[in-house]
Design a protein around this motif. Structure first.
Motif, mmCIF file in Angstrom:
data_model
loop_
_atom_site.group_PDB
_atom_site.id
_atom_site.type_symbol
_atom_site.label_atom_id
_atom_site.label_comp_id
_atom_site.label_asym_id
_atom_site.label_seq_id
_atom_site.Cartn_x
_atom_site.Cartn_y
_atom_site.Cartn_z
ATOM 1 N N GLY A 216 0.728 -1.249 0.157
ATOM 2 C CA GLY A 216 -0.002 0.168 0.115
ATOM 3 C C GLY A 216 0.719 1.319 0.158
ATOM 4 N N LEU A 217 1.972 1.136 -0.041
ATOM 5 C CA LEU A 217 2.832 2.421 0.071
ATOM 6 C C LEU A 217 3.237 2.893 -1.352
ATOM 7 C CD1 LEU A 217 5.871 1.036 2.573
ATOM 8 C CD2 LEU A 217 3.714 2.459 2.954
ATOM 9 N N VAL A 218 3.040 2.276 -2.326
ATOM 10 C CA VAL A 218 3.258 2.912 -3.870
ATOM 11 C C VAL A 218 1.842 2.834 -4.508
ATOM 12 C CG1 VAL A 218 4.327 2.856 -5.855
ATOM 13 C CG2 VAL A 218 5.610 2.285 -3.768
ATOM 14 N N ALA A 219 1.036 3.776 -4.327
ATOM 15 C CA ALA A 219 -0.206 4.178 -4.987
ATOM 16 C C ALA A 219 -0.151 4.654 -6.196
ATOM 17 C CB ALA A 219 -1.133 4.909 -4.029
ATOM 18 N N PRO A 220 -0.996 4.118 -7.222
ATOM 19 C CA PRO A 220 -0.978 5.074 -8.514
ATOM 20 C C PRO A 220 -1.677 6.533 -8.384
ATOM 21 C CG PRO A 220 -2.743 3.428 -8.391
ATOM 22 C CD PRO A 220 -1.910 3.254 -6.994
ATOM 23 N N GLU A 221 -0.921 7.182 -9.308
ATOM 24 C CA GLU A 221 -1.381 8.636 -9.281
ATOM 25 C C GLU A 221 -2.814 8.914 -10.056
ATOM 26 O OE1 GLU A 221 1.841 11.058 -10.692
ATOM 27 O OE2 GLU A 221 3.174 10.159 -9.212
ATOM 28 N N TYR A 222 -3.790 8.511 -9.295
ATOM 29 C CA TYR A 222 -5.239 8.600 -9.673
ATOM 30 C C TYR A 222 -5.610 10.049 -10.084
ATOM 31 C CZ TYR A 222 -10.040 7.993 -10.245
ATOM 32 O OH TYR A 222 -11.335 7.879 -10.843
ATOM 33 N N GLN A 223 -5.197 11.193 -9.336
ATOM 34 C CA GLN A 223 -5.650 12.576 -9.693
ATOM 35 C C GLN A 223 -5.159 12.878 -11.047
ATOM 36 O OE1 GLN A 223 -4.571 14.822 -6.397
ATOM 37 N NE2 GLN A 223 -6.249 14.014 -5.162
ATOM 38 N N ARG A 224 -3.773 12.643 -11.249
ATOM 39 C CA ARG A 224 -3.179 12.882 -12.494
ATOM 40 C C ARG A 224 -3.820 12.152 -13.593
ATOM 41 N NH1 ARG A 224 3.284 12.574 -12.758
ATOM 42 N NH2 ARG A 224 2.976 13.838 -11.316
ATOM 43 N N LYS A 225 -4.094 10.967 -13.297
ATOM 44 C CA LYS A 225 -4.752 10.043 -14.328
ATOM 45 C C LYS A 225 -6.190 10.773 -14.797
ATOM 46 C CE LYS A 225 -4.205 5.763 -14.459
ATOM 47 N NZ LYS A 225 -4.162 4.316 -14.342
ATOM 48 N N THR A 226 -6.853 11.090 -13.778
ATOM 49 C CA THR A 226 -8.174 11.801 -13.940
ATOM 50 C C THR A 226 -7.998 12.814 -14.986
ATOM 51 O OG1 THR A 226 -8.984 10.773 -11.900
ATOM 52 C CG2 THR A 226 -10.220 12.208 -12.696
#
Length: 245
Positions: A216-226
């Motif tokens: 859980g330490l490396v989460a994808p950058e969802y905001q940038r993808k959105t």
């Protein structure tokens, strides 16, 4: 006077602590930069050496460059292995090759223990390397092991075979998902869950695997993808508007 002396002694101590903290940060930054590169290089080199150790002894003496050069050629065995596997696939694709493979499988079917191992391994490799396979193309969330706790799963496929036929009697639309374990995503559990209980995510399988491996330490950058998806949608809408005008 005593107070002034104490303050003078505290200032050098604070400078030393700040310098030590800065050196510690530099050291940790060096580890973050060097460790991935070093581990990747080591694993790649170990794999090449492992393949060379298996293949080079099988190469005829006349075709082995190590016998003519004053140094060993790393990766030559890997190149030979790739070439031989490609040729094997080419020969197997024609009628003669398929006949030989069918005859070999017929012999294996007569061996009680070997045939089960061969069938299982063949099915695994065909599924993993098949270009038409859609296994593990999506990531989802399910409530597991109880309500209120969520677990990351890889979507495998729609439920098939006897399991699908049995579950149709209860009017339940189900799908097969793979629940990986942390930090080793290659092990886990196969779960048959109702389709409505699975929340599909936009992250890729690779991003989901990184999330599992890192606990859980490396989460994808969802905001940038959105934002990127929104920008692409806006550009597509603008193009359609211009085409309509």
């Amino acid at each position: 006077m005593e107070t002034e002396d104490a303050e003078r002694g505290a200032k050098p101590q604070r400078r030393h602590s700040k310098a030590g903290l800065r050196l510690r940060n530099y050291f940790l930054t060096g580890i973050v930069v060097a460790a991935p590169i070093g581990i990747t290089f080591y694993l790649t080199w170990a794999f090449v050496a492992w393949v060379d150790g298996w293949v080079k002894p099988l190469i005829p003496h006349a075709y082995n460059p190590d016998n003519y050069l004053p140094f060993s050629v790393p990766g030559f065995g890997l190149i030979v292995a790739i070439f031989l596997l490609t040729m094997l696939g080419f020969l197997t694709a024609n009628l003669v090759g398929r006949t030989i493979v069918a005859y070999g499988e017929l012999l294996l079917d007569r061996m009680p223990l070997v045939r089960n191992l061969y069938r299982a391994l063949k099915q695994i490799f065909e599924t993993a390397l098949s270009q038409s396979s859609r296994s593990f193309q999506q990531v989802g969330l399910i409530e597991y092991p109880r309500r209120g706790l969520w677990a990351l799963v890889f979507i495998a496929t729609d439920t098939k075979g006897e399991i699908a036929d049995r579950l149709k009697e209860s009017d339940t639309d189900t799908m097969a998902v793979f629940l990986p374990t942390t930090p080793n995503p290659t092990s886990g559990f196969l779960l048959i869950v109702p389709r409505q209980d699975v929340i599909l995510l936009d992250m890729t399988v690779e991003e989901g695997a990184k999330l599992v491996i890192s606990a859980g330490l490396v989460a994808p950058e969802y905001q940038r993808k959105t934002k990127a998806l929104a920008r692409e949608a806006k550009e597509a809408a603008d193009d359609e508007r211009e085409a309509a005008e």
